[in-house]
Motif scaffolding. Structure first.
Motif, PDB file in Angstrom:
ATOM      1  N   THR A 380     -80.323  36.273   5.976  1.00 25.04           N
ATOM      2  CA  THR A 380     -78.878  36.809   6.668  1.00 25.04           C
ATOM      3  C   THR A 380     -79.257  35.749   8.640  1.00 25.04           C
ATOM      4  OG1 THR A 380     -80.575  38.214   7.602  1.00 25.04           O
ATOM      5  CG2 THR A 380     -79.006  38.748   5.620  1.00 25.04           C
ATOM      6  N   SER A 381     -78.119  36.255   9.260  1.00 23.44           N
ATOM      7  CA  SER A 381     -78.108  35.996  10.191  1.00 23.44           C
ATOM      8  C   SER A 381     -78.415  36.671  10.919  1.00 23.44           C
ATOM      9  CB  SER A 381     -76.670  35.002  10.057  1.00 23.44           C
ATOM     10  OG  SER A 381     -75.313  35.991  10.082  1.00 23.44           O
ATOM     11  N   PHE A 382     -78.768  36.572  12.499  1.00 19.64           N
ATOM     12  CA  PHE A 382     -79.052  38.246  13.236  1.00 19.64           C
ATOM     13  C   PHE A 382     -79.211  37.118  14.399  1.00 19.64           C
ATOM     14  CE2 PHE A 382     -82.767  36.602  10.946  1.00 19.64           C
ATOM     15  CZ  PHE A 382     -84.717  37.192  12.329  1.00 19.64           C
ATOM     16  N   ASN A 383     -79.673  37.962  15.839  1.00 21.65           N
ATOM     17  CA  ASN A 383     -79.672  37.501  17.385  1.00 21.65           C
ATOM     18  C   ASN A 383     -81.152  37.955  17.037  1.00 21.65           C
ATOM     19  OD1 ASN A 383     -80.154  37.897  20.199  1.00 21.65           O
ATOM     20  ND2 ASN A 383     -77.821  37.388  19.921  1.00 21.65           N
ATOM     21  N   ASP A 386     -82.624  41.058  19.847  1.00 20.06           N
ATOM     22  CA  ASP A 386     -82.593  41.683  19.427  1.00 20.06           C
ATOM     23  C   ASP A 386     -83.736  41.980  18.224  1.00 20.06           C
ATOM     24  OD1 ASP A 386     -79.644  42.491  19.893  1.00 20.06           O
ATOM     25  OD2 ASP A 386     -78.723  41.903  18.260  1.00 20.06           O
ATOM     26  N   GLN A 416     -76.599  32.589  16.320  1.00 20.22           N
ATOM     27  CA  GLN A 416     -77.734  33.419  15.659  1.00 20.22           C
ATOM     28  C   GLN A 416     -78.053  32.501  15.394  1.00 20.22           C
ATOM     29  OE1 GLN A 416     -76.438  36.587  14.231  1.00 20.22           O
ATOM     30  NE2 GLN A 416     -75.636  37.305  15.897  1.00 20.22           N
ATOM     31  N   ARG A 421     -85.097  38.919   7.617  1.00 15.16           N
ATOM     32  CA  ARG A 421     -85.567  38.890   9.247  1.00 15.16           C
ATOM     33  C   ARG A 421     -87.120  39.711   8.417  1.00 15.16           C
ATOM     34  NH1 ARG A 421     -82.080  41.757  13.503  1.00 15.16           N
ATOM     35  NH2 ARG A 421     -83.328  43.506  14.288  1.00 15.16           N
ATOM     36  N   THR A 527     -80.501  26.990  13.883  1.00 15.02           N
ATOM     37  CA  THR A 527     -79.429  28.144  14.462  1.00 15.02           C
ATOM     38  C   THR A 527     -78.363  28.090  13.571  1.00 15.02           C
ATOM     39  OG1 THR A 527     -78.106  26.166  15.546  1.00 15.02           O
ATOM     40  CG2 THR A 527     -79.461  27.636  16.439  1.00 15.02           C
TER      41      THR A 527
END
Length: 529
Positions: A380-383, A386, A416, A421, A527
């Motif tokens: 998945t894409s995430f920051n 965070d 992102q 994760r 990214t």
């Protein structure tokens, strides 16, 4: 021809009778055939064609031939016992036939055992054995070529190996016996091809050449038409020299014990060892492949053991952190509840963290399973900022216990990143935990610096630096090796696992030297486009 190749089993593919010759072997066969011929003509051109009998030459020559032919026959019979190929059985008996005929030829050859006369038989007896020898082996090779397509499982070949070998040997001995009877008892009926014990008669080219050359040429043609194996190739070389035997023996000097006659005997010996050398090379190659297979099996078994130990170490290493956090938070909850006035709210908060750590432990186990699956992992894409904040909060208690100051310097508005994760959090958590362990045993300032930034090529760099004891120059190249550790209680799997995770994410994990002490690790993520 393709259909025939398709029916060859894996067992047959390791034998010369089934393996197709390569380009190198074909060139070697041509080189040997024409090289020997060239050497013969060079010898003849330098020879004065005088007849020089050497006592004992025939015995040495025949002894060498007998040893080679019998060994070749034994090896071919052994191969027949595995493949059950009728063609192999035929050519094996051809070498037995040659060896037995050579015994009769030696006993009837003038001067071999008694001076100037044969031990048994008369003047033409040795020539009769010689014709039978050269023509008979060519006939066996013709039988080999014609029986190549007979399948070993056909009904007529269902008899046992021992019975087939025994029957074939009896038939071969019977044929040799009939030939011996003809050459010894009916010598006057044989062609008159010897004027005396040294000189050939004008009938020699016809009496020897017609049966010998014609059968050898037929065998050579059949092998050429039906060729598909290495054994076929080298039998063609043998038949080539059998076909050349009469011309080389008669011209330019028709007699025994000339330089040309000795050269032909030497060529005959070479043709007898060609198949023997091929079979011995085949045996050595088979032993080599067997040894390689044994070593490969041993390496595979050791690899399975190492993999099993590595999986156990990975599970222990990765589950240890969330379990430790759960134990700490559970003990804290008990202390809040064990007060004279229980603090229910704080206990509930700690228990929520215990539940969260339990879910994280389950996610870690699933992540470990995913590392050993071949299917694509869910990403998945995430920051990343965070993720950094969440990971630091997981080790907040350890940071406070060891009085470590945290300097978090995330770059704002990072793009992102794409990845698993849970796995990436394990990478970051491993690096932070290692930094804590490195600073926990060192006096002086204890600072943990975690930062993120955009690299020039667009990737996101996450850096974890500490003020611990640092990395020795002799250890820098071994940091990411499995089972290597600088900790007294370490397993040596953490950094190895981290690098494997980063490689699976098409990223990098690097150890960066620090001039002022301590250690710094960086990992780079791609990214989301």
């Amino acid at each position: 021809m393709a259909a025939e190749h398709a029916n060859i089993s894996e067992e047959e593919l390791i034998f010369a009778s089934s393996l197709s010759p390569g380009r190198v072997q074909k060139r070697a066969a041509l080189l040997i055939a024409f090289g020997i011929l060239a050497a013969f003509f060079i010898i003849i051109s330098l020879s004065n064609n005088e007849q020089r009998p050497f006592p004992g030459f025939i015995l040495v020559f025949v002894s060498s031939m007998l040893v080679c032919d019998f060994i070749t026959a034994i090896l071919l019979f052994s191969q027949y016992s595995i493949l059950r190929s009728p063609a192999i059985l035929v050519v094996a008996n051809g070498y037995v036939f040659t060896a037995l005929i050579l015994i009769g030829w030696t006993l009837t050859f003038p001067g071999s055992l008694l001076p100037d006369r044969p031990y048994i038989g008369a003047l033409q007896s040795a020539s009769g054995f010689y014709i039978a020898w050269r023509s008979g082996f060519a006939a066996f090779v013709i039988g080999y070529a014609l029986s190549k397509d007979a399948h070993p499982t056909a009904p007529r070949w269902t008899i046992s190996v021992r019975s087939a070998v025994a029957v074939s040997l009896l038939l071969t001995v019977a044929v040799v016996g009939l030939i011996s009877l003809l050459c010894l008892e009916y010598e006057p009926l044989l062609p008159h091809i010897m004027e005396d014990s040294l000189h050939y008669s004008p009938a020699y080219p016809y009496a020897v050449g017609i049966p010998n050359c014609s059968l050898s040429i037929i065998a050579l043609a059949l092998l050429w038409i039906r060729r598909r194996s290495t054994l076929d190739l080298w039998l063609m070389v043998v038949m080539f020299f059998y076909a050349m035997d009469m011309p080389l023996s008669y011209f330019p000097s028709p007699g025994r014990f000339t330089d040309g006659w000795y050269a032909v005997r030497f060529i005959t010996f070479l043709t007898s060892i060609i198949i023997l050398v091929l079979l011995l090379y085949e045996i050595s190659s088979m032993y080599g492949r067997l040894l390689s297979a044994v070593f490969a099996q041993r390496r595979e078994r050791e690899a399975r053991l190492v993999t099993r130990d590595a999986v156990a170490a990975i599970i222990s290493h990765e589950i240890k952190q969330p379990l430790s956090a759960m134990i700490t938070r559970a003990e804290t909850s008990l202390r809040w509840l064990d007060r004279p006035v229980p603090d229910i709210e704080k206990a509930k908060a700690e228990l929520k963290h215990v539940a969260a750590d339990g879910y994280r432990a389950g996610a870690v186990i699933e992540s470990i399973r995913a590392n050993f699956k071949k299917d694509a992992r869910i990403r998945t894409s995430f920051n990343i900022n965070d993720l950094i904040a969440e990971t630091i909060s997981l080790v907040r208690a350890d940071l406070q216990r060891h009085r470590i100051q945290v300097e978090a310097e995330p770059q704002a508005e990072l793009p992102q990143v794409m990845g698993d994760r849970i796995q990436l959090q394990q990478v970051l958590l491993n690096l932070i935990t290692n930094a804590i362990d490195a600073m926990a045993v060192k006096d002086g300032p204890r600072i943990l610096a975690v930062s993120s930034r955009i690299r020039n090529d667009g990737g996101v760099v996450v850096s974890v630096a500490d003020t611990g004891h640092g990395i020795g120059a002799h250890d820098i190249d071994r940091l990411f090796n499995p089972l290597f550790t600088t900790k007294s209680n370490g397993m040596g799997m953490g950094l190895s696992i981290c690098r494997s995770i980063m490689e699976a994410h098409e990223g990098e994990l690097l150890a960066v030297p620090k001039a002022l002490g301590g250690a710094e690790f960086q990992f780079v993520l791609r990214t989301v486009l």
